[in-house]
Design a protein around this motif. Structure first.
Motif, PDB file in Angstrom:
ATOM      1  N   ASN A 178       0.826  -1.212   0.000  1.00 19.52           N
ATOM      2  CA  ASN A 178       0.000   0.000   0.000  1.00 19.52           C
ATOM      3  C   ASN A 178       0.860   1.262   0.000  1.00 19.52           C
ATOM      4  OD1 ASN A 178      -3.157  -0.489   0.396  1.00 19.52           O
ATOM      5  ND2 ASN A 178      -2.071  -2.154   1.413  1.00 19.52           N
ATOM      6  N   ARG A 179       1.990   1.218   0.712  1.00 18.18           N
ATOM      7  CA  ARG A 179       2.899   2.375   0.717  1.00 18.18           C
ATOM      8  C   ARG A 179       3.484   2.617  -0.670  1.00 18.18           C
ATOM      9  NH1 ARG A 179       4.976   0.165   5.543  1.00 18.18           N
ATOM     10  NH2 ARG A 179       6.877  -0.467   4.437  1.00 18.18           N
ATOM     11  N   LEU A 180       3.856   1.536  -1.358  1.00 21.77           N
ATOM     12  CA  LEU A 180       4.422   1.672  -2.699  1.00 21.77           C
ATOM     13  C   LEU A 180       3.423   2.329  -3.651  1.00 21.77           C
ATOM     14  CD1 LEU A 180       6.202  -1.799  -3.067  1.00 21.77           C
ATOM     15  CD2 LEU A 180       7.329   0.440  -3.049  1.00 21.77           C
ATOM     16  N   LEU A 181       2.173   1.932  -3.545  1.00 20.05           N
ATOM     17  CA  LEU A 181       1.154   2.513  -4.415  1.00 20.05           C
ATOM     18  C   LEU A 181       0.888   3.972  -4.053  1.00 20.05           C
ATOM     19  CD1 LEU A 181      -1.342  -0.478  -4.606  1.00 20.05           C
ATOM     20  CD2 LEU A 181       0.160   0.337  -6.416  1.00 20.05           C
ATOM     21  N   LYS A 182       0.849   4.269  -2.765  1.00 16.93           N
ATOM     22  CA  LYS A 182       0.614   5.647  -2.324  1.00 16.93           C
ATOM     23  C   LYS A 182       1.736   6.578  -2.777  1.00 16.93           C
ATOM     24  CE  LYS A 182      -2.088   4.810   1.907  1.00 16.93           C
ATOM     25  NZ  LYS A 182      -2.050   4.910   3.385  1.00 16.93           N
ATOM     26  N   ALA A 183       2.957   6.062  -2.817  1.00 16.78           N
ATOM     27  CA  ALA A 183       4.109   6.894  -3.183  1.00 16.78           C
ATOM     28  C   ALA A 183       4.007   7.404  -4.613  1.00 16.78           C
ATOM     29  CB  ALA A 183       5.404   6.108  -2.991  1.00 16.78           C
ATOM     30  N   GLY A 184       3.305   6.674  -5.471  1.00 13.68           N
ATOM     31  CA  GLY A 184       3.078   7.134  -6.836  1.00 13.68           C
ATOM     32  C   GLY A 184       4.279   7.070  -7.749  1.00 13.68           C
ATOM     33  N   THR A 185       5.268   6.250  -7.418  1.00  9.72           N
ATOM     34  CA  THR A 185       6.484   6.195  -8.236  1.00  9.72           C
ATOM     35  C   THR A 185       6.518   4.992  -9.177  1.00  9.72           C
ATOM     36  OG1 THR A 185       7.621   5.051  -6.429  1.00  9.72           O
ATOM     37  CG2 THR A 185       7.868   7.449  -6.552  1.00  9.72           C
ATOM     38  N   LEU A 186       5.551   4.087  -9.055  1.00 15.53           N
ATOM     39  CA  LEU A 186       5.519   2.916  -9.929  1.00 15.53           C
ATOM     40  C   LEU A 186       4.885   3.276 -11.269  1.00 15.53           C
ATOM     41  CD1 LEU A 186       4.236   0.236  -7.381  1.00 15.53           C
ATOM     42  CD2 LEU A 186       6.576   0.470  -8.246  1.00 15.53           C
ATOM     43  N   ASP A 187       5.380   2.633 -12.323  1.00 13.94           N
ATOM     44  CA  ASP A 187       4.814   2.833 -13.656  1.00 13.94           C
ATOM     45  C   ASP A 187       4.002   1.627 -14.127  1.00 13.94           C
ATOM     46  OD1 ASP A 187       6.066   5.413 -14.127  1.00 13.94           O
ATOM     47  OD2 ASP A 187       7.945   4.294 -14.264  1.00 13.94           O
ATOM     48  N   VAL A 188       4.502   0.429 -13.822  1.00 16.23           N
ATOM     49  CA  VAL A 188       3.861  -0.789 -14.326  1.00 16.23           C
ATOM     50  C   VAL A 188       3.847  -1.856 -13.234  1.00 16.23           C
ATOM     51  CG1 VAL A 188       3.839  -2.564 -16.134  1.00 16.23           C
ATOM     52  CG2 VAL A 188       4.796  -0.299 -16.627  1.00 16.23           C
ATOM     53  N   GLN A 203      -5.087  -7.444  -0.675  1.00 15.82           N
ATOM     54  CA  GLN A 203      -4.225  -6.676   0.229  1.00 15.82           C
ATOM     55  C   GLN A 203      -4.321  -5.161   0.069  1.00 15.82           C
ATOM     56  OE1 GLN A 203      -0.127  -8.333   0.599  1.00 15.82           O
ATOM     57  NE2 GLN A 203      -0.834  -9.889  -0.851  1.00 15.82           N
ATOM     58  N   VAL A 204      -4.641  -4.706  -1.128  1.00 19.11           N
ATOM     59  CA  VAL A 204      -4.649  -3.263  -1.391  1.00 19.11           C
ATOM     60  C   VAL A 204      -6.001  -2.678  -1.007  1.00 19.11           C
ATOM     61  CG1 VAL A 204      -4.524  -1.513  -3.205  1.00 19.11           C
ATOM     62  CG2 VAL A 204      -2.937  -3.439  -3.218  1.00 19.11           C
ATOM     63  N   SER A 205      -5.967  -1.589  -0.263  1.00 14.84           N
ATOM     64  CA  SER A 205      -7.230  -0.961   0.131  1.00 14.84           C
ATOM     65  C   SER A 205      -7.894  -0.334  -1.090  1.00 14.84           C
ATOM     66  CB  SER A 205      -6.985   0.104   1.202  1.00 14.84           C
ATOM     67  OG  SER A 205      -6.462   1.285   0.631  1.00 14.84           O
ATOM     68  N   ALA A 206      -9.220  -0.292  -1.075  1.00 16.40           N
ATOM     69  CA  ALA A 206      -9.978   0.226  -2.215  1.00 16.40           C
ATOM     70  C   ALA A 206      -9.612   1.674  -2.509  1.00 16.40           C
ATOM     71  CB  ALA A 206     -11.475   0.095  -1.940  1.00 16.40           C
ATOM     72  N   SER A 207      -9.414   2.468  -1.468  1.00 19.20           N
ATOM     73  CA  SER A 207      -9.106   3.888  -1.679  1.00 19.20           C
ATOM     74  C   SER A 207      -7.710   4.073  -2.269  1.00 19.20           C
ATOM     75  CB  SER A 207      -9.223   4.656  -0.360  1.00 19.20           C
ATOM     76  OG  SER A 207      -8.320   4.147   0.610  1.00 19.20           O
ATOM     77  N   VAL A 208      -6.753   3.271  -1.799  1.00 20.97           N
ATOM     78  CA  VAL A 208      -5.388   3.366  -2.338  1.00 20.97           C
ATOM     79  C   VAL A 208      -5.384   2.994  -3.816  1.00 20.97           C
ATOM     80  CG1 VAL A 208      -3.077   2.336  -2.265  1.00 20.97           C
ATOM     81  CG2 VAL A 208      -4.202   3.024  -0.143  1.00 20.97           C
ATOM     82  N   TRP A 209      -6.077   1.921  -4.161  1.00 19.08           N
ATOM     83  CA  TRP A 209      -6.118   1.505  -5.561  1.00 19.08           C
ATOM     84  C   TRP A 209      -6.816   2.551  -6.429  1.00 19.08           C
ATOM     85  CZ3 TRP A 209      -3.877  -0.822  -9.189  1.00 19.08           C
ATOM     86  CH2 TRP A 209      -4.531  -1.169 -10.373  1.00 19.08           C
ATOM     87  N   GLU A 210      -7.910   3.083  -5.954  1.00 20.87           N
ATOM     88  CA  GLU A 210      -8.660   4.063  -6.741  1.00 20.87           C
ATOM     89  C   GLU A 210      -7.832   5.316  -6.995  1.00 20.87           C
ATOM     90  OE1 GLU A 210     -11.501   5.125  -9.195  1.00 20.87           O
ATOM     91  OE2 GLU A 210     -11.444   3.207  -8.117  1.00 20.87           O
ATOM     92  N   ASN A 211      -7.026   5.704  -6.016  1.00 19.67           N
ATOM     93  CA  ASN A 211      -6.204   6.910  -6.162  1.00 19.67           C
ATOM     94  C   ASN A 211      -4.968   6.696  -7.023  1.00 19.67           C
ATOM     95  OD1 ASN A 211      -7.886   8.523  -4.584  1.00 19.67           O
ATOM     96  ND2 ASN A 211      -6.847   7.941  -2.677  1.00 19.67           N
TER      97      ASN A 211
END
Length: 274
Positions: A178-188, A203-211
């Motif tokens: 979830n931290r990796l997704l929140k950081a916004g640095t991943l491309d693929v 594992q990923v929260s719905a809000s984190v994925w949506e954002n």
């Protein structure tokens, strides 16, 4: 060899399999973060597969649908002291080029490898070549779909399909994911199995994925994995034209311009916000 330069990939393969994909991506300039979403382990109950191994002479066909099934099968043969000469007159079938290649490394060539790397196509081809009275041993994953067994049994072919390894969701790194997704640095985000897809969304929260979903691309090794993503309303997916790791890399390279532009835009946006 910098076709994927500066693109940041999340490699979700199991620990013992991640390195092969990481090396291929890095060879083309990709930046890789490994985050296993599944784990492979021995089954809780070995008795069905042990019984099958000690009755190996009663089977005429062996089916493998993954590299892991080959790895565990031959390890168990060794552990159980089964005579390998019993395999000399058997015929083999495999799903996928990597599975067939792993079998060849053990000294055996698959007689049937469907062009389309899916269990449905394997069942369709096998019903045309398995003779009346021949028995099939299909050592499989705990999460394997039932299409091969159902397809063969539908026409009267006897199949034994003991579980030879367990595929379990690795949720130990849920907070990190979830931290990796929140950081916004991943491309693929890369998925090479449906089970990894299901583990991810568990594992990923719905809000984190949506954002984060609109700034990410998702790439998969084949159509079955892509189909699993539709359960989560993910339809814009890069699908490898050839369903192998090399095929996945080739497809990513063919998409490199779009990936590069998205990556550079994201880097610039993140720098502006600092």
């Amino acid at each position: 060899m910098n076709a994927l330069r500066q693109c940041r990939f999340l490699n979700t393969r199991a620990v013992h399999q991640a390195a092969a994909l990481t090396k291929k991506l890095e060879a083309h300039g990709g930046i890789v973060i490994e985050h296993p979403l599944i784990a492979i382990d021995m089954p809780a109950d070995f008795s069905p597969v042990r019984q099958a191994l000690h009755l190996l002479e009663h089977y005429q066909w062996l089916i493998f649908t993954s590299v892991n099934s080959i790895r565990f099968f031959f390890q168990l043969l060794k552990d159980e002291g089964v005579d390998l000469t019993l395999l000399e007159n058997m015929k083999f079938a495999a799903v996928g080029g990597q599975t067939a290649a792993a079998l060849e490394k053990k000294g055996y060539r698959a007689a049937v490898v469907p062009k389309a790397f899916a269990a449905e196509h394997l069942a369709d081809e096998l019903v045309n070549v398995i003779k009346s009275g021949e028995r099939v041993l299909f050592p499989r994953s705990s999460l394997a779909r039932n299409v091969v067994v159902a397809g063969l049994e539908r026409v009267g072919i006897e199949v034994d399909a003991p579980v030879i390894y367990e595929t379990v969701y690795d949720v130990s790194g849920a907070e990190r994911l979830n931290r990796l997704l929140k950081a916004g640095t991943l491309d693929v985000i890369l998925f090479t199995s449906p089970s990894a897809v299901h583990s991810f969304f568990q594992q990923v929260s719905a809000s984190v994925w949506e954002n984060s979903r609109h700034s990410l691309r998702v790439a998969v090794i084949g159509a079955i994995t892509a189909r699993a993503l539709t359960d989560y309303r993910v339809d814009d997916v890069i699908v490898a034209e050839q369903h192998t790791l090399d095929g996945l890399i080739d497809t990513l390279i063919s998409e490199r311009e779009m990936l590069r532009v998205a990556s550079e835009f994201k880097r610039g946006r993140n720098n502006d916000s600092e």
